[in-house]
Write an enzyme that holds these catalytic residues in place. Sequence first.
Site, PDB file in Angstrom:
ATOM      1  N   ASP A   2      45.325 -10.833  90.257  1.00  0.00           N
ATOM      2  CA  ASP A   2      44.861  -9.942  91.312  1.00  0.00           C
ATOM      3  C   ASP A   2      44.402 -10.745  92.529  1.00  0.00           C
ATOM      4  O   ASP A   2      44.062 -11.922  92.428  1.00  0.00           O
ATOM      5  CB  ASP A   2      43.716  -9.072  90.784  1.00  0.00           C
ATOM      6  CG  ASP A   2      43.658  -7.706  91.438  1.00  0.00           C
ATOM      7  OD1 ASP A   2      44.203  -7.560  92.551  1.00  0.00           O
ATOM      8  OD2 ASP A   2      43.069  -6.783  90.839  1.00  0.00           O
ATOM      9  N   GLU A  49      46.361 -12.939  97.638  1.00  0.00           N
ATOM     10  CA  GLU A  49      46.806 -13.129  99.030  1.00  0.00           C
ATOM     11  C   GLU A  49      46.366 -14.484  99.629  1.00  0.00           C
ATOM     12  O   GLU A  49      47.174 -15.039 100.388  1.00  0.00           O
ATOM     13  CB  GLU A  49      46.287 -11.977  99.906  1.00  0.00           C
ATOM     14  CG  GLU A  49      46.891 -10.632  99.579  1.00  0.00           C
ATOM     15  CD  GLU A  49      46.288 -10.027  98.316  1.00  0.00           C
ATOM     16  OE1 GLU A  49      47.004  -9.298  97.611  1.00  0.00           O
ATOM     17  OE2 GLU A  49      45.118 -10.323  98.016  1.00  0.00           O
ATOM     18  N   ASP A  57      46.969  -1.928  96.325  1.00  0.00           N
ATOM     19  CA  ASP A  57      46.084  -0.772  96.172  1.00  0.00           C
ATOM     20  C   ASP A  57      46.496   0.352  97.115  1.00  0.00           C
ATOM     21  O   ASP A  57      45.812   0.671  98.097  1.00  0.00           O
ATOM     22  CB  ASP A  57      44.638  -1.193  96.433  1.00  0.00           C
ATOM     23  CG  ASP A  57      44.138  -2.194  95.408  1.00  0.00           C
ATOM     24  OD1 ASP A  57      44.684  -2.213  94.293  1.00  0.00           O
ATOM     25  OD2 ASP A  57      43.224  -2.966  95.718  1.00  0.00           O
TER      26      ASP A  57
END
Length: 952
Positions: free
Chosen positions: A557, A560, A633
């Site tokens: 998760d 980035e 998300d």
Amino acid sequence: MPKLPTLFALLCCSLPLLVNAQKADYRKTENGISLTFRNAPGTIDQNLAIEFIRDSIVHIRSTPLNNSVKQSAQLSITDTLQSKSTPHAIEETGNTIHLKNKVLQLSISLLTGQIAFLNPNGDTILCEMPRNAQAFTPGVANGDVFYKIKQDFKISEDEGLYGLGQHQNGIMNYQGKQVTLLQYNTDVAVPMLLSTKNYGLLWNNYAITKVGDTRELLPLSGLALYAKDSQQGWLTASYVNKENEKEVFTTRAESDIDYNDLSDLYKFPQGIDLSKCLVRYEGHFSSPLTGKQRLHFKYAGYIKVWIDGKLLQDRWRESWNAGTFELEFATEANEKHAIQIDWKPEGAQSYLGINWQRPIPQAGRRIFGFDSEAGDGIDYYFIKGSNMDHVISGYRTLTGKAPVMPKWVFGYWQSRERYKTQAEILEVAKEFRRRRIPIDNLVLDWSYWPEKDWGGQNFDAARFPDATGMISQLHKDHFKLMISVWPKFNQEATTYSQFMEYGWLYRRNIADGRKDWIGKGYTSTFYDPFNAEARRGFWDLLNKKLYQKGVDAFWMDASEPDIHSNISVQERKDVFQPSIGSSTRYYNAFPLQNAKGIYEGQRAEDPNKRVFMLTRSGFSGQQRYAAATWSGDIASTWNDMKDQIAAGVNFSMSGLPYWTMDVGGFLVEKRYYQPQAADQEEWRELNSRWYQFGAFTPIFRAHGQFPFREPFNIAPEGHPAYNSMVYYIRLRYRLLPYLYSLACKTYHDDYSILRGLAMDFTGDTTTYNINDQFMLGPSLLVNPVTRKGANSRTLYLPTGTSWYNFYTGEQVQGGQQIDAPAPFERIPVFVKAGSILPLGPSLQYTDEKNDQATTLYVFEGGNGDFTLYEDDGLTYNYEKGGFNYIQIEYDDQTKTVTFSKRTGNYTAAPKSRMFNIVFVSKQRPSGIDSQAKPNTSVSYKGNSIKVKLTNN
């Protein structure tokens, strides 16, 4: 080469006539040519290197003369890449050098350095624009000296352009568009472009990059704005009570709507509580330019946009995770249009930004560019193919093959945000098995650790008293467990001091004292995967705390990296400090290096167990690390569901084959928490439609915030929503022979499972801009339903073939738009004529032992073939030949199906297999819902067999 000098003269006709200009010096190299330009009036001083990697792949690299910039680390291109091209001819004709092999020709101007890429007949495929003073602009950041890099290309206006990662604007074809390659939750930066002219460009750069129409986006005030009362220069912004619109808190003039980040919130009216507001922008606008105007929106909260009284957008996004969309419309110069924007911020901190993309001038409509913030030179690979699959194969030659994923990956996954206790996840597993809903993987999301121990990778003993036993029980019940792992470390985590002492953590966020949103809020930072020791240390931590307990796969998760969702890009770059150079130079490469550490660590620890990981971001080359990517998300809305189609297909067309999404959407409107009856039914319909879509993607995974996402928590048994979700989960398992064989083809033949229509129907230009249909493999045309209350949907059937309704077998001719039935429990799916579609028996999990027959649906109307693949589903033995092929061919003229002799070295395969063949034709329609009897059954023992089919 009689065509080439004339051709190059045409390509360069916009340049000034260069009389007695100084030509470049050049020399032949082992696999190409090197040129030096000094004082050439048609270009800048530069070194230009051209190297054939394969006959169809050329590496182009240009750097300024006397270049002192440190060369960037090589991250995307495989370490083992070597040039393997056949000899090529070099010929000088006038002011042009021609390089030619059997696949490709290059013409290089000795005056300008401009390169044209041509086919062997001398027809132009793509052409550079000459490099000018903007190609290399000196820059510096954090002590790192580099160039800002820019390169434009001349393209054809009628080609389709795809790839470039994953973006949430619903755009399929990037002709005339601007795309920003910037890693962000829901956006994935992959600098690979794929064209319907069967070429690709891999831009070998890791910095934030604008692609396409690279001109600066302008503020809204670039348009002529008129207030509600017609005064020129602004729109009227009214901040009203959203519960009582007659109550106006304040009204003011606004010409620039620029509330994009936390640092912009001071611009709002002082003393106004945004959480209580509806902000209404009203007035008119006009453009000084005729043509297509585009407005780029960044938003959080509820937003509606009307132009000339027509509602063009109606969207929602939660405040901490702003979304984006674009509006495109044509206007005449100075023509006034009414505009109204209603924005309801979601909370006291919310975001809205609007930029204007000017119409592209006529001279720029054939220009497609790359504009990167940093690099050591212009560096790209041109890849030519006979079709788009061959181009993607060239991309994987450069960046690495996509491994065959474990077979369980292709089953159904269940997740939610989040299973809070050991008892809860085991109860959900038990309920799936009790209801006999097929499933393979349960996913444990974040915060399974003690609150302050984010980064320690420890289970909270109060909630997970026996994590090892829990995982063992799941394995006994035929579940795999994937677990969420963040590259993040709280300052109070048990591992923080060690990682900080070794120099493995970024320090700026700690110095700034910026806190996260968990509990009381904790100061935190991220580890540095650009440091090889840090990568090994991070894997060692995961191995000791999680993998050794039996965890099957990792969910990477915030890769980035998501330092903080709503700080500015510059602030993110300040915090992100890779050890190998500045964040400006390497901003987009974090997910690649993060995946590299996990893959290499697990393969070293457990060499013959297939690695699998799921990441929230990706980059060129990440497919070689057994990484799939999900779309972040996203919101539980009809708009967001539709946007996933183009997002996922373009990601796949970037060369990375494994993509998924949160089926059902992650972020949920509050109206669904304790829903009224109408909202409850919409929630069920939305999830049903999303499950229908998700069943036809490479990875089928439901996930999201509350309400709980299991089918039995969405709707009661017997409800149409429940029936539909369970139907498509069961169908997913019947499709396993098809899907797993395509996964093999993805590795061995560099195939792509998820496919834009243009890949298979390149000659049909109608397909180029379709953003809500796709092919799953060679046979299935999938048409998700993304509109509330729909019981039909308009779709296009590509030309050159006929199509069969997947459920009924009804035949429809291609080359037309139809209105297809879409009842609540089904989405339209069509099968291409000539297809051989293998469907397996009903299973509860992928490795369930079942000796029932495989059903082959054979569709009349074209010759077809399918290669059925077998291996053990778990190990890397396939890399050493441990797999089998069964080639199945259909001859439409003789109506004959031929099974080839089984080939391969997978000795554990069943010695005998039964195939039931269902022949589908216009005269004998038969679909998967029609319970048709097989035309014939075949006992296959590994030898060649021919079967004649009839319509009886």
